[in-house]
Design an enzyme around this catalytic site. Structure first.
Site, PDB file in Angstrom:
ATOM      1  N   ASP A 360      42.550  38.557  46.337  1.00  0.00           N
ATOM      2  CA  ASP A 360      43.247  39.738  46.839  1.00  0.00           C
ATOM      3  C   ASP A 360      44.616  39.302  47.338  1.00  0.00           C
ATOM      4  O   ASP A 360      44.727  38.398  48.181  1.00  0.00           O
ATOM      5  CB  ASP A 360      42.435  40.368  47.966  1.00  0.00           C
ATOM      6  CG  ASP A 360      43.195  41.477  48.663  1.00  0.00           C
ATOM      7  OD1 ASP A 360      43.423  42.508  48.033  1.00  0.00           O
ATOM      8  OD2 ASP A 360      43.572  41.282  49.839  1.00  0.00           O
ATOM      9  N   ASP A 379      53.752  43.571  40.959  1.00  0.00           N
ATOM     10  CA  ASP A 379      53.422  44.467  39.846  1.00  0.00           C
ATOM     11  C   ASP A 379      52.037  45.058  40.084  1.00  0.00           C
ATOM     12  O   ASP A 379      51.067  44.700  39.414  1.00  0.00           O
ATOM     13  CB  ASP A 379      53.476  43.691  38.529  1.00  0.00           C
ATOM     14  CG  ASP A 379      53.344  44.594  37.310  1.00  0.00           C
ATOM     15  OD1 ASP A 379      53.517  45.812  37.460  1.00  0.00           O
ATOM     16  OD2 ASP A 379      53.055  44.082  36.212  1.00  0.00           O
TER      17      ASP A 379
END
EC number: 2.5.1.16
Length: 517
Positions: A360, A379
């Site tokens: 994460d 992104d």
């Protein structure tokens, strides 16, 4: 009273087995609620408001079910078996009903509301019925005895809920998926009803009631069995209706539904139904995201998200880049990047200059290994859920700035300044609130429409939009296009908005509002 004495089972195992049935039923009931919440998230975005309404509606339905069952307590055994059969069928079919409805009609809100209400009412009816059945099997039915029975009932109910809460995310969902997971839970519910009816409550059910219950249980089990057998075909047919092009790959990962479609040369990646790129014009998006951040010829670059490998491909084409660290949450997306998408990304993730980290991004940024980065590319998917909204927060961009070397640049994909202008300008404001200063720009990507980005650096000065003199040949982006990208028309001029934070994820609401005329 004499009738109750005749019905009271004498076996010592009556209460323990009935309490075990309480636990199983509670586990199934919680799984059904989690099915609804999961589908709410995957089909409709599942925001805080929608999640709260489902939970509140479910709790309210529990109370309604407890009241509605009061007239039937005199026939507790037969009513309990009927409730469990209905619950097994409705709960077992809930996922496939919602999924197919969404696929055919584009919305399933009314089915979600109806499913929440019906399942909640049936689950709410269980406790009064079980309490009645437990008292019939007890000799100590005075006030203190009733208290002990209620304590046992609540303990079994909560223990079962814990079991269901663990079984859904760690067992049923990853191994069976939503449709099969709900159907398997329905079968467990029916099995519990069969055991209770055939073993514990046999003496309390007349011959006709036993025959009816047996026929209903067999019919319900057959229905769910057919669903399990045909689940894949149903999912494939329903899923294909969501996409214009043939589906060539579909997987429900731990985090999202990952789908790849293909028609001729047009390969498309969807995450939870949202288009991530089309191979026909992804170069416009990728070049616009990557090349402005390379203006100062960095060597060490961090990519957050972008698991399809397209950003990494473009970075590796730049002559000064010697190392790319790619941080992606979902291994399923990375597997696609290394297989079906390898031709599109030039097998970038296999390049020795690329270090892939499965993590994460928010957690990884709190303790990143190694030296600061010369450039960072963010992104991430659009922030249309609270989980994604935290990746568009002041706190997140603050962490991004903390890993940036002096003079380094950051680019952020920021959504559409035309379709979701509030979300776009909110992202810019959030970047600016984190100790960075951003420059907005936007380009036309036919698959997405008008699409925006933010180029940022540390400090109070916004970085200029520029390209490196060492950049490789590009298909779309050049100096003239990038200069024009920094100009916004009057009807989409800059909005001064408050930043989005972990405490107030405003950007999520912005995304949900969509186009503003």
């Amino acid at each position: 009273m004499a009738v109750l004495e005749q019905q009271r089972p004498a076996a010592r195992w009556y209460r323990p087995l009935l309490l075990a049935a309480v636990g199983v039923c509670a586990a199934c009931g919680l799984v059904y609620e989690l099915v609804l919440l999961t589908l709410s998230a995957s089909l409709a975005g599942g925001g805080i408001t929608q999640t709260s309404l489902i939970v509140a509606g479910f709790v309210a339905a529990l109370g309604a079910g407890a009241l509605l069952v009061k007239p039937f307590l005199g026939h507790a055994a037969a009513t309990f078996v009927a409730v469990e059969i209905l619950l097994g069928v409705v709960g077992g079919l809930s996922a496939v009903t919602l999924y197919v409805t969404f696929s055919f009609y584009g919305a399933s809100g009314w089915v979600l509301v109806a499913g929440t209400a019906v399942i909640g009412v049936l689950v709410g009816a269980e406790v009064p019925l079980l309490m009645t059945l437990l008292q019939r099997g007890a000799d100590d039915v005075d006030a203190q005895g009733s208290g002990r029975i209620l304590a046992d009932l609540n303990a079994a109910d909560y223990a079962g809920a814990l079991l269901g809460g663990l079984a859904w995310p760690f067992l049923l969902l990853p191994l069976a998926g939503q449709v099969r997971g709900a159907a398997l839970t329905g079968l467990v519910n029916l099995l519990a009803a069969a055991v209770v009816a055939g073993v514990l409550l046999r003496a309390q059910l007349g011959p006709r009631a036993r025959r009816t219950a047996t026929a209903a249980l067999l019919a319900a089990a057959a229905l769910l069995g057919v669903l399990l057998w045909r689940a894949q075909d149903i999912e494939v047919d329903a899923r294909q209706r969501l996409y214009d092009d043939p589906v060539v790959s579909a997987e429900r990962s731990r985090y999202q539904e990952v789908v790849v479609t293909r028609r001729g040369d047009d390969v498309r990646l969807y995450l939870d139904g949202d288009l991530q790129f089309s191979s026909l014009d992804e170069h416009r998006y990728t070049e616009s995201l990557v090349h402005p951040v390379l203006a100062r010829d960095p060597q060490r670059v961090l990519v957050l998200g972008g698991g399809d490998g397209l950003a990494a491909r473009e970075l590796l084409r730049h002559p000064t880049v010697t190392e790319v660290v790619q941080v992606e949450l979902d291994p399923a997306v990375l597997d696609l990047a290394r297989t079906r998408l390898a031709d599109l990304n030039d097998d970038a993730l296999a390049d020795p200059r690329v270090q892939v980290v499965v993590a994460d991004a928010f957690t990884w940024l709190r303790d990143p290994p190694g030296a600061p980065f010369d450039a960072v590319v963010v992104d991430m998917p659009d922030p249309d859920t609270p989980a994604l909204g935290r990746l568009y927060s002041t706190e997140f961009y603050g962490l991004v700035g903390s890993v940036l070397a002096p003079g380094g640049l950051v680019t952020v994909q920021a959504g559409s300044p035309y379709s979701t202008p509030a979300a776009y300008w909110r992202t810019l404001a959030t970047v600016d609130s984190a100790g960075l200063t951003g420059t907005p720009y936007h380009v036309d990507v036919p698959s997405f429409g008008d699409w925006g980005f933010v180029l940022a650096q540390a400090g109070d000065a916004a970085p200029p939009l520029a390209l490196s003199a060492q950049r490789p040949p590009t298909r779309f982006l050049d100096e003239a296009v990038l200069a024009a990208a920094g100009v916004f028309p009057p009807d989409r001029s800059r909005q001064e908005l408050a930043p989005s934070t972990l405490d107030q994820p405003l950007v999520v609401d912005d995304m949900r509002q969509g186009y503003q005329g």
